[in-house]
Enzyme design. Structure first.
Site, PDB file in Angstrom:
ATOM      1  N   LEU A  94     -36.409   6.189  48.820  1.00 40.30           N
ATOM      2  CA  LEU A  94     -36.661   5.848  50.211  1.00 40.30           C
ATOM      3  C   LEU A  94     -37.423   6.970  50.904  1.00 40.30           C
ATOM      4  O   LEU A  94     -37.185   8.150  50.650  1.00 40.30           O
ATOM      5  CB  LEU A  94     -35.343   5.571  50.924  1.00 40.30           C
ATOM      6  CG  LEU A  94     -34.582   4.348  50.410  1.00 40.30           C
ATOM      7  CD1 LEU A  94     -33.189   4.284  51.014  1.00 40.30           C
ATOM      8  CD2 LEU A  94     -35.353   3.056  50.692  1.00 40.30           C
ATOM      9  N   HIS A 108     -24.161   6.753  42.402  1.00 42.51           N
ATOM     10  CA  HIS A 108     -24.805   7.390  41.250  1.00 42.51           C
ATOM     11  C   HIS A 108     -23.788   7.474  40.113  1.00 42.51           C
ATOM     12  O   HIS A 108     -22.637   7.864  40.343  1.00 42.51           O
ATOM     13  CB  HIS A 108     -25.296   8.792  41.617  1.00 42.51           C
ATOM     14  CG  HIS A 108     -26.022   9.463  40.504  1.00 42.51           C
ATOM     15  ND1 HIS A 108     -27.298   9.102  40.128  1.00 42.51           N
ATOM     16  CD2 HIS A 108     -25.643  10.460  39.658  1.00 42.51           C
ATOM     17  CE1 HIS A 108     -27.681   9.849  39.103  1.00 42.51           C
ATOM     18  NE2 HIS A 108     -26.696  10.686  38.800  1.00 42.51           N
TER      19      HIS A 108
END
Length: 225
Positions: A94, A108
């Site tokens: 992003l 993650h």
């Protein structure tokens, strides 16, 4: 008014499904108002459509460059007025426009700061660790470098390969993501340097009966529903 979530996906959307299931209960305190993707024809979008949630697609290739894509993605997300953006298997980094406009959380499949990047499970196995896990963190301009919100460990078993270990991590990851997003929605959060504290935490524990978390956001780095 319910806390508003926009979820970004790039694949099958199993984390998205976990959030859709959780937000079906009003007590969760949040609802998914839109699902965005960087590609067409993925199961994540189909899951949203089956749930009656609006979807949108913003492909990098449809724009002149990453900066233009970042701007277009930010404008599209803003139409849904989210309180939080959830990157749920979204495989694009992003940009500053999105990150400057919205708080974003990501999952993650490793215990950050160990094994950042796209091959975390493979890297953990190659290194020979006996314990790995998953992390929910705020997103910043780096790759898996944002402040950690929560982590949960997963043991590496004898004979594990990348697929078997990743599946066990994903099972834990879904539950952790749902828990943390729910707490952020119900109680708010504060950020001080690299420390993220969820409203309702007392002495390192969560207090589900503490409504004071709803009164946060009295300073720049504080957020509440």
């Amino acid at each position: 008014m319910s806390f508003r979530l926009v979820v970004l996906v790039s694949g099958s959307g199993t984390n998205l499904q976990a959030l859709l299931d959780a937000t079906a209960d009003e007590a969760f305190g949040a609802r998914v108002v839109a699902v965005g993707a960087d590609r067409d024809g993925i199961e994540g979008l189909a899951r949203a459509e089956r749930a009656g949630v609006p979807t949108f697609v913003r492909k990098v290739s449809d724009h002149s460059g990453r900066e233009a894509w970042d701007e277009a993605l930010a404008e599209q997300i803003a139409e849904f007025k989210p309180d939080l953006v959830v990157s749920a298997g979204f495989m694009k980094i992003l940009g500053p426009r999105v990150l400057g406009m919205f708080p974003v959380v990501n999952t993650h499949p490793a215990l950050l700061p160990s094994f950042p990047g796209a091959h975390a499970v493979r890297d953990a196995l190659s290194y020979g660790v006996r314990l790995t896990g998953c992390t929910v963190h705020l997103v910043d301009s780096g790759v898996d470098t944002g402040p950690v919100i929560a982590q949960e460990a997963v043991a590496v078993r004898e004979g594990d390969d990348e697929d078997s270990l990743h599946e066990r991590i994903k099972d834990v990851e879904r539950g952790l993501l749902v828990e943390i997003v729910g707490r952020m929605a119900r109680y708010g959060w504060t950020v001080s340097g690299r420390t993220v504290r969820l409203g309702g935490e007392q002495g390192g524990e969560y207090d589900d009966h503490d409504d004071l978390g709803r009164d946060l956001r009295n300073q720049e780095d504080t957020h509440r529903p």
